[in-house]
Each structure stands twice: as C-alpha cells, then as structure tokens.
Scaffold this motif. Structure first.
Motif, short mmCIF file in Angstrom:
data_model
loop_
_atom_site.label_atom_id
_atom_site.label_comp_id
_atom_site.label_asym_id
_atom_site.label_seq_id
_atom_site.Cartn_x
_atom_site.Cartn_y
_atom_site.Cartn_z
N LYS B 75 0.81 -1.22 0.00
CA LYS B 75 0.00 0.00 0.00
C LYS B 75 0.85 1.27 0.00
O LYS B 75 0.48 2.28 -0.57
CB LYS B 75 -0.92 0.00 1.22
CG LYS B 75 -2.02 -1.04 1.14
CD LYS B 75 -2.73 -1.19 2.48
CE LYS B 75 -3.68 -2.39 2.46
NZ LYS B 75 -4.14 -2.77 3.79
N LYS B 76 1.99 1.21 0.67
CA LYS B 76 2.83 2.40 0.77
C LYS B 76 3.42 2.81 -0.58
O LYS B 76 3.92 3.92 -0.72
CB LYS B 76 3.96 2.15 1.76
CG LYS B 76 3.48 2.14 3.19
CD LYS B 76 4.61 2.25 4.17
CE LYS B 76 4.04 2.32 5.58
NZ LYS B 76 4.97 1.89 6.59
N ILE B 78 1.70 3.14 -3.23
CA ILE B 78 0.68 3.89 -3.98
C ILE B 78 0.65 5.33 -3.46
O ILE B 78 0.43 5.57 -2.27
CB ILE B 78 -0.72 3.27 -3.80
CG1 ILE B 78 -0.69 1.76 -4.05
CG2 ILE B 78 -1.75 3.97 -4.68
CD1 ILE B 78 -0.55 1.35 -5.47
N MET B 80 -1.37 7.90 -4.80
CA MET B 80 -2.71 8.49 -4.86
C MET B 80 -3.73 7.44 -5.28
O MET B 80 -3.45 6.63 -6.16
CB MET B 80 -2.78 9.62 -5.92
CG MET B 80 -2.09 10.89 -5.54
SD MET B 80 -2.32 12.15 -6.82
CE MET B 80 -1.11 13.38 -6.25
N ILE B 102 -3.47 5.48 2.10
CA ILE B 102 -3.20 5.99 0.74
C ILE B 102 -3.90 7.34 0.55
O ILE B 102 -5.11 7.44 0.77
CB ILE B 102 -3.71 5.00 -0.33
CG1 ILE B 102 -3.06 3.62 -0.14
CG2 ILE B 102 -3.45 5.54 -1.73
CD1 ILE B 102 -3.63 2.54 -1.06
N PRO B 103 -3.16 8.37 0.12
CA PRO B 103 -3.78 9.66 -0.19
C PRO B 103 -4.90 9.46 -1.22
O PRO B 103 -4.67 8.81 -2.24
CB PRO B 103 -2.64 10.49 -0.76
CG PRO B 103 -1.41 9.90 -0.14
CD PRO B 103 -1.70 8.42 -0.04
N ARG B 131 3.83 9.02 -8.10
CA ARG B 131 4.69 7.99 -8.67
C ARG B 131 3.85 6.82 -9.17
O ARG B 131 4.16 6.17 -10.15
CB ARG B 131 5.68 7.48 -7.63
CG ARG B 131 7.07 8.06 -7.79
CD ARG B 131 7.85 7.69 -6.57
NE ARG B 131 7.04 8.02 -5.40
CZ ARG B 131 7.53 8.22 -4.19
NH1 ARG B 131 8.81 8.14 -3.99
NH2 ARG B 131 6.74 8.52 -3.18
#
Lengths: 338, 338
Positions: B75-76, B78, B80, B102-103, B131
């Motif tokens: 998850k880290k 991602i 956005m 996740i933003p 990214r």
C-alpha cells in the motif's frame, strides 16, 4: 516533469493562477459577518426553483456565471470542470453542469470538495491537460437536513455539537499565466477514522484528519506554521478547531492566531444560533472564494494554507453502526508565483 | 509540458503504464461467460460481512490486495487513489480505503467511474504529481437495488429495458516505466441529457453521451474507428448499444464488429435472465480489469478504446420529475507506448 513530489504533498513547477472566483449564498449567510464578500445573495431559499435540490444546482450556475463574467470568459473557455456536492449521487453538480458543454469530472469529498477540486483542477492545468479548469462545489441547509437528518418540518432538536450546513456555492477558475493568486501545491489527505460515532459531532470526527494532513504538509515540505499568514480549516466548527489547535501545539507546530476555521468565520455563532458553527461543502467554498481570496487580492494575506475537511459518512453507514471517517486536503495559495 | 490537448481530448506525452490490475466478482458473475478472467469470486453475497454495503467495501479491499500482490507492491507504494462508487456518499470507497493510508481523491461518475478514475490517475502520474496511482471502483447488486429501486424482499418486477447491477470491483495501478499496457490518452465527457425520464432504461439515457464522446474523440484526435481493435462502451446494455451502433454508422463512423458493450459481455443475457444486460460501476471495471486487459496482454487487442458511461440520476431527481443526465469518458489503452 519537475513537480516536487513527496508521499502526500507536491509543489507545482508552474503554479496555476486563479483567473476568477465567485460565490453565492443564501439568507442566513448574508446576515453573517462576511456579508461584504459575497458576489450574490438570495433571500429566497429556493433561489427561484421548486425544490431545494434544484436550488442547489441553481446556486452553482449563478456562481459559475459570476466567475465567468468577472474574467470576461464564457463556458467554452473552460476545458475541464471538477465539481461535487453532498447530495446523493452529487445531483447538485450534475444538474448544474448539464447544459454547459464543459468536460466534467464528478467528485465526492464531502466538505473537503473545494480543496479536492482545487488540487485536481490545479493538476490538470499544471500538467498540461487543460487550458483552464473549474473547481466548484455547493451545499444547501434544507437539502442536507432532509438527507442526513430529518425533514425540516419535523422540528428536530439540535445538540450543541451540531453544525449548520451553509447554503452557498463557490467556484474558482484556474488557468496559466500571471495574476494575483497562485495555487502553489498541496497535500492530499488519506482517510482517518478515530472511531467517533456521533453523527452530530462532525468537528471531532474530522479533526484527526486535519491534524494528519497538516503534519504531513509541514514535515514533507519542510515548512512551519509561521510560513503562512493564515491557516484555515474548513469546516471543523468550534469543537474540531479547538482539538486541532491544541494537538498541533502539543506536537510542536503551534498554529497560534494565524489559525481559524471556515465554520466559525461564516457565522456569528452565538447571535445566529448555529451551535458549533457552519459546515457543508459550500461553507469552505464561499469563505475561500469570497472572503479569503479577496484578502489575498488586497495582499492582507500573501500565503494561505487552505485545508478542506470532509466527513465521509452516510446515513446508511451511521445506521449500520459505523464510525465516521474523515479526510483533509491542504492547498497552498500564494500571491507570489515563486 | 508537451501533452497534446484539444477541447475534450488529450494524449499523454509520457503514457503511464498499467503496472497491475485485478477484479473480484460475486456468484452470478462467476456463472457468466467471463469466468476465466476474474482474480477472485465469492459464492457469498456478503463477502463475509454483515451488510451489502460492507460487502462492497470488502470487494474493493480484495481487488486492491490482489492487484498489489500481482505486482509485488504494498500500500505504501501507492501515492494516490482515485475511487468512487454508486452508494450514497460513496461509502463503498471511503470505507475500503479508510485503513490503507493511501492519499485519496473521492470520485462520483456513476458507472463511468472506472474510465474517470483511469484518466485522473493517468494525469496524476503523467503530470509528475504521483509515482503510482490507483484507479478503483465497485458496485453490488443488492446494495444498488435497495438504494435505487426497492428492497430485494419486495420482489419487484423488472421491465425488459432494465439492467442487472454487477456485483464486482476492479482496479488498475498506473505507474511510470515500461510494461504491457499503456494509457495513451482520452476524451473527457460533458454531461448530455436527451430528456429520457425512465429510470428503468439507463441504456437509452446514456447512449447520447457515448455518441457525443466517441464523436469528439475521433474528430479531435483525427482518428477513425478502424484505428482501434476493440471499442467497448460500459455499460449501455443491449438497448443503448444498438442506439450507439446505429447512430455512429449514420454519422459515418461505422463501429462494425469491433464494437461491444461491457453490459453484454459480462452476462449471458438470455440464460442468466438479466434483461438488457449488466450495469453498475463494477460492470465495466471487471470487464476491463479482467477480460480486456488480459486480451491486451496476450496481444489479441493492441489498441482499445474504453468508454465508461454513467447515468447521473438519483432517486430524488427522478421523483422530482427530472430526466436522466448521462456522461461518457473515453480512455485509449494500447500495448504500444508510442
């Protein structure tokens, strides 16, 4: 591309400019302290329409018209619209934009929508995908009460922690080039849920999200609260604002007197009997697109950190025993391009 | 910036790559013709949860987990998420992403959400703001029926024009670099309303939006239908698909046998008794993120025009006598980067 990009935050290499902005409000808002900063007010809750939902779409249409007129633009000059509201299936926005011909991205960010739409509109312009983008949102006291709580005729009692949904719409048009206000970047919030289950205490439910986003913003971009003339959340009201103020001070990011909340700015909370303050997508939208942007134009504010906060609940999730997830997006607006 | 930019359409100068994709469906979908293309199926309508709304969030979580696992990401990684669904206040997405960190940008595009989220995720990556971005959506037959029509226990009769909401969730993770499928660009739809008021005939209500976006896409980018191996709308069902096919032929853009609709692909309409076909955000999401992307990886499709269509109504707008506004976003996916 040379955007500065961190985990949650980014800075625009070519900051989009606010080409125009406008806001429209209802009767109660026009009796509040920000009366001088609205483009249009209506004493008619229905804005000439037959239902409150249609009134909400009408408000969006009026604010878009006002913003276009101020910048001598027409609808065809807008390449992308980013808009959303609180109504089920976001009908306030869909019906307001239906006859405009503007390519549209629908959003749902609850009361964080003004900040969310500004960030996405900014990305669309700065990334070279759109020449000119619209960020817009609205809320209406009567349509919100009916949908989230009770029909107005029921005359339900409001607890002291409750907030008053603002009847209003605000929008900003972002473009390239030079101007008085730039969107410099921002911090995208993740969803934060501290387990608050009281749907009448949105301020407390959203405060942890605001704290999380503010801290990420300062840490990732190496900034301090003192780098901003004003830091404004919207809309936590009195209770949420106090939580944010105290926690940020505790964590060595004292916000001090530069910090205020749109929910407290829009109403005279005691005189206007709105309990913990204003709320709704329209609250932070009209405070930003009316009051705060005007102060920036007068250079009374040069650097503003605008933090839109949203409570991502629904009546169904509340009835199913769920807590209230919150989100907060921060947008850095500045009178300087660099 | 060197993106190619037209009124509604744009092409990415550096096309984002689909790093991973996944989809999860329910029982009825697993009995349909696309059974071989789903990452996970469940015979339990509740997906182990206690309500259909929570089941919908669970499906999103399962599809995200599957996509992360396939690309060996967590998850880290991602930066956005772009996600939305049909439920009031988009709680399917808010509750699925609540614990991920996740933003998140919340969207509302009704059944066009998969296309909308792909375009925005693509812009975020190609613009240098993220990214790696997630595009995700879902729908659930039972939660949709209860919200839009009647509780299932009521046993309401379905007219022949009605569609069957797909129980499923799909997602794609976009990033930079090289891979098998690229997002090359797209056309952002504006809202089109031809005055159709029958909330049981979504295909006819959305078809004009699909025609509008397809024509804008071909005209603005100087393309022809034959430039694509497959053109897929989602989800118009049998009735809407026929309207699009005939009108495009009439307007000298014959789509011919390269054209199909996700609502017809997902079910065997006759055997599975789904009347005009499948619908719901999850329909086009699982057909794209399961079937179509797999065919692209096998190079059976090299250029795909994926057109997500959405009906922007709500039960309130219908009860107030409003017609059904439609929207359609087109996304060009290709196995070639240039």
């Amino acid at each position: 591309m040379s955007q500065i990009q961190k985990r949650q935050s980014f800075l625009f290499s070519s900051p989009p400019v606010v080409e125009s902005h406008a806001c429209v409000v209802g009767k109660k808002e026009s009796e509040g302290p920000l009366i001088d900063y609205f483009d249009e007010t209506s004493q008619d809750t229905y804005f000439g329409e037959t239902t409150w939902e249609k009134a909400e779409s009408k408000m969006q249409q009026l604010t878009l018209q006002a913003a276009l007129k101020k910048a001598n633009l027409n609808k065809k000059d807008i390449s992308m619209a980013f808009s959303g509201d609180l109504l089920n299936q976001c009908i306030g926005s869909s019906f307001s934009l239906r006859d405009t011909g503007i390519p549209t991205f629908g959003l749902y960010g609850a009361c964080s929508t003004m900040a969310e739409s500004l960030l996405l509109a900014g990305m669309s312009v700065a990334g070279g995908f759109s020449r000119r983008s619209l960020a817009m949102t609205s809320s209406h006291f009567a349509s919100s009460e009916r949908q989230y709580r009770f029909p107005l005729g029921y005359g339900g009692q409001r607890p002291p922690t409750s907030q008053w949904t603002v009847t209003g719409a605000g929008c900003a048009i972002l473009g390239c080039g030079e101007g008085e206000i730039y969107v410099r970047g921002g911090t995208v919030g993740h969803i934060v849920d501290f387990g608050i289950k009281d749907a009448n205490n949105m301020g407390a439910a959203m405060a942890p999200a605001a704290i999380s986003t503010l801290q990420a913003h300062f840490k990732e971009l190496g900034k301090r609260p003192a780098d901003y003339d004003r830091i404004v959340t919207g809309d936590l009201g009195r209770i949420g604002r106090k939580i944010v103020y105290e926690q940020m001070e505790h964590d060595s990011y004292p916000l001090e007197c530069r910090y205020s909340d749109c929910g407290e700015l829009i109403f005279d909370c005691v005189r206007q009997d709105v309990h913990a303050g204003g709320s709704g997508c329209g609250c932070s939208a009209v405070v930003l697109c009316g009051y705060l942007m005007q102060l920036m134009k007068e250079q009374k504010i040069n650097d503003l950190l605008f933090c839109g906060t949203g409570a991502l609940l629904s009546p169904v999730s509340t009835n199913q025993g769920e807590s209230v997830p919150g989100i907060c997006h921060a947008v850095w607006l500045s009178t300087k391009k660099e």
